[in-house]
Design a protein around this motif. Structure first.
Motif, PDB file in Angstrom:
ATOM      1  N   UNK A 269      18.594 -13.536  10.243  1.00 25.97           N
ATOM      2  CA  UNK A 269      17.443 -12.587  10.432  1.00 25.97           C
ATOM      3  C   UNK A 269      17.361 -11.468   8.990  1.00 25.97           C
ATOM      4  N   UNK A 270      18.714 -11.090   8.633  1.00 23.91           N
ATOM      5  CA  UNK A 270      18.745 -10.210   7.487  1.00 23.91           C
ATOM      6  C   UNK A 270      17.548 -10.675   6.322  1.00 23.91           C
ATOM      7  N   UNK A 271      17.640 -12.083   6.008  1.00 22.17           N
ATOM      8  CA  UNK A 271      16.737 -12.506   5.173  1.00 22.17           C
ATOM      9  C   UNK A 271      15.319 -12.335   5.358  1.00 22.17           C
ATOM     10  N   UNK A 272      14.844 -12.042   6.506  1.00 21.06           N
ATOM     11  CA  UNK A 272      13.454 -11.762   6.722  1.00 21.06           C
ATOM     12  C   UNK A 272      13.404 -10.332   7.420  1.00 21.06           C
ATOM     13  N   UNK A 314      -0.331 -10.458   8.964  1.00 24.93           N
ATOM     14  CA  UNK A 314      -0.052 -11.929   9.242  1.00 24.93           C
ATOM     15  C   UNK A 314       0.114 -12.578   7.680  1.00 24.93           C
ATOM     16  N   UNK A 315      -0.757 -12.111   6.669  1.00 28.13           N
ATOM     17  CA  UNK A 315      -0.479 -12.748   5.541  1.00 28.13           C
ATOM     18  C   UNK A 315       1.044 -12.143   4.820  1.00 28.13           C
ATOM     19  N   UNK A 316       1.479 -11.084   4.913  1.00 27.73           N
ATOM     20  CA  UNK A 316       2.695 -10.667   4.826  1.00 27.73           C
ATOM     21  C   UNK A 316       3.683 -11.495   5.240  1.00 27.73           C
ATOM     22  N   UNK A 317       3.854 -11.528   6.913  1.00 24.52           N
ATOM     23  CA  UNK A 317       4.759 -12.350   7.529  1.00 24.52           C
ATOM     24  C   UNK A 317       4.897 -13.855   6.921  1.00 24.52           C
ATOM     25  N   UNK A 318       3.703 -14.401   7.021  1.00 24.33           N
ATOM     26  CA  UNK A 318       4.000 -15.903   6.752  1.00 24.33           C
ATOM     27  C   UNK A 318       4.048 -16.003   5.336  1.00 24.33           C
ATOM     28  N   UNK A 319       3.611 -15.138   4.419  1.00 24.86           N
ATOM     29  CA  UNK A 319       3.899 -15.274   2.863  1.00 24.86           C
ATOM     30  C   UNK A 319       5.273 -15.193   2.643  1.00 24.86           C
ATOM     31  N   UNK A 320       5.921 -14.274   3.231  1.00 28.11           N
ATOM     32  CA  UNK A 320       7.256 -14.022   2.820  1.00 28.11           C
ATOM     33  C   UNK A 320       8.220 -14.965   3.468  1.00 28.11           C
ATOM     34  N   UNK A 321       7.620 -15.592   4.619  1.00 29.71           N
ATOM     35  CA  UNK A 321       8.635 -16.877   5.244  1.00 29.71           C
ATOM     36  C   UNK A 321       8.579 -17.980   4.329  1.00 29.71           C
TER      37      UNK A 321
END
Length: 435
Positions: A269-272, A314-321
């Protein structure tokens, strides 16, 4: 008296300033949260690499305990202030903030003592060593962290994100130096040392954020205090249920598979976590902006803010993943170490969870801005019911992975309920009506 055309022109000329102010404040808030995210990430990675897996698991559970106090203070004071403070006269505002500062301090002291006792009882039953030094340092951390977070929240409510950034910058520098010393002197890298360093950083930041306000007269605060309580009495149970929904998985997993299992969950979890902190950064700026937009009955601007925020988050969450997944082999080899190998599936699931978490916070901020704390309590109750049903089943069927699957199910149910509640405003069929 101004003619309608003059009023319209004034609104049109003010609109770019509002947009520029929102953009600059959002950038400062995002920079602030990025800084705090980096600090939490580095501290977590240091502990993952240098501390034992069980010790990191205990730290994760205690850190979440600190979030409990922040949750209580936010529900009773910070979030209600967001909607109540803008409408007050300057003298009443300063007097109210002064009284709430004392109230928050007393509340933080009481909750810190409760947290220390709770840890002591749990550690004694588990037969852990060093109960007293860990409990004392943990209580000091709870008190100092709660105080700093409250002052930070006030900076955002008063439209001063630059002040919050400066104070958090000081906090971060002190914390980074302290963590460097702990990493250098490995013998000091234990839970009391970690919480003392965190407490020191909080304390130095608080000294730099002190606000000296001298009032010659004390106005009657019964009405604003009643308004705060009217909101807080609905916000508190909902916030507590949300805390249980968001963080009880750590304790359930520790009971199910041990502290090492909770450490593995928290490491992945920490990585995200930067996604989570960026979402909170948006909420600190976006929620007051939504509140002002609702009060102005500007449905078109409301839709633009919500739509743009949903796309951006959404762009932030999926892009970072995607970025984390690309870097995961290197992270496992050089950062996480062999004890945390094979967390790919957990990282992917956490990515989906944090996207749902971002949408959840978007609509939570909207409902808070609309002064719908009673409805938010219902949403929290629904989330708690879904968690109580799904978490034991998912843990039984899928083990550690099941904990994250249960959280995803909860986030989906929560967002669906929030969208249903927000639909009348999005369609222009509901108007702002404070309670």
């Amino acid at each position: 008296m101004s003619r309608p055309s003059e009023i319209d022109a004034a609104h049109e000329s003010a609109a770019p300033k509002r947009r520029a102010g929102l953009l600059s404040h959002s950038m400062l808030s995002s920079l602030d949260q990025a800084w705090l995210s980096a600090l939490n990430l580095v501290l977590g990675l240091v502990l993952i690499r240098l501390a034992t897996k069980d010790e990191y698991g205990v730290y994760s559970q205690l850190f979440v305990g600190g979030l409990f106090i922040t949750t209580v203070v936010d529900a009773l004071l910070t979030h209600p202030l967001m909607t109540a403070l803008p409408g007050l006269e300057p003298l009443t505002r300063q007097a109210l903030l002064q009284r709430l500062s004392r109230l928050q301090l007393g509340l933080a002291v009481g909750l810190a003592l409760l947290g220390g006792v709770a840890y002591g009882v749990a550690a004694h039953q588990a037969g852990d060593a060093q109960i007293v030094p860990i409990a004392l340092s943990f209580m000091l951390y709870l008190l100092s962290s709660s105080r700093r977070e409250y002052q930070r929240g006030l900076s955002y409510i008063e439209g001063e994100p630059k002040r919050a950034l400066i104070v958090d910058g000081i906090y971060g520098v002190v914390l980074a130096l302290g963590v460097a010393v702990l990493a250098w002197q490995r013998a000091w890298l234990h839970l009391p040392g970690i919480f003392l360093v965190l407490s020191l950083a909080n304390g130095v930041a608080l000294l730099c954020s002190r606000r000296r306000v001298r009032l010659d007269a004390m106005p009657d605060l019964r009405q604003p205090m009643a308004q705060l309580w009217q909101r807080g009495k609905w916000a508190l149970p909902g916030a507590l249920m949300s805390w249980v929904v968001n963080y009880s998985y750590l304790y359930m997993t520790a009971l199910w598979v041990g502290a090492a299992g909770s450490a593995e969950l928290n490491a992945s979890r920490l990585l995200l976590m930067p996604v989570s902190l960026c979402v909170i950064a948006w909420a600190k700026v976006g929620a007051p902006t939504l509140s002002r937009t609702l009060q102005a009955q500007d449905t078109a601007r409301l839709r633009r803010i919500l739509g743009g925020s949903a796309v951006g988050l959404t762009v932030l969450a999926l892009g970072y993943l995607v970025l984390v997944c690309l870097l995961l082999p290197l992270l496992e080899k050089y950062v996480l170490g062999p004890d945390y190998a094979g967390v790919q599936s957990l990282v992917l699931l956490w990515g989906l969870y944090f996207w749902g978490y971002a949408m959840h916070w978007l609509w939570t901020a909207f409902l808070m801005a609309a002064d719908r704390y009673r409805e938010l309590l219902g949403v929290s109750l629904l989330a708690l019911v879904v968690l109580v049903i799904s978490l034991p089943l998912m843990l039984m069927w899928y083990g550690t992975t099941g904990a994250v699957i249960a959280l995803i199910i909860v986030e989906v149910a929560t967002v669906v309920m929030q969208l249903w509640l927000a639909w009348p405003w999005l369609m222009g069929r509901a108007q702002y009506s404070p309670r």
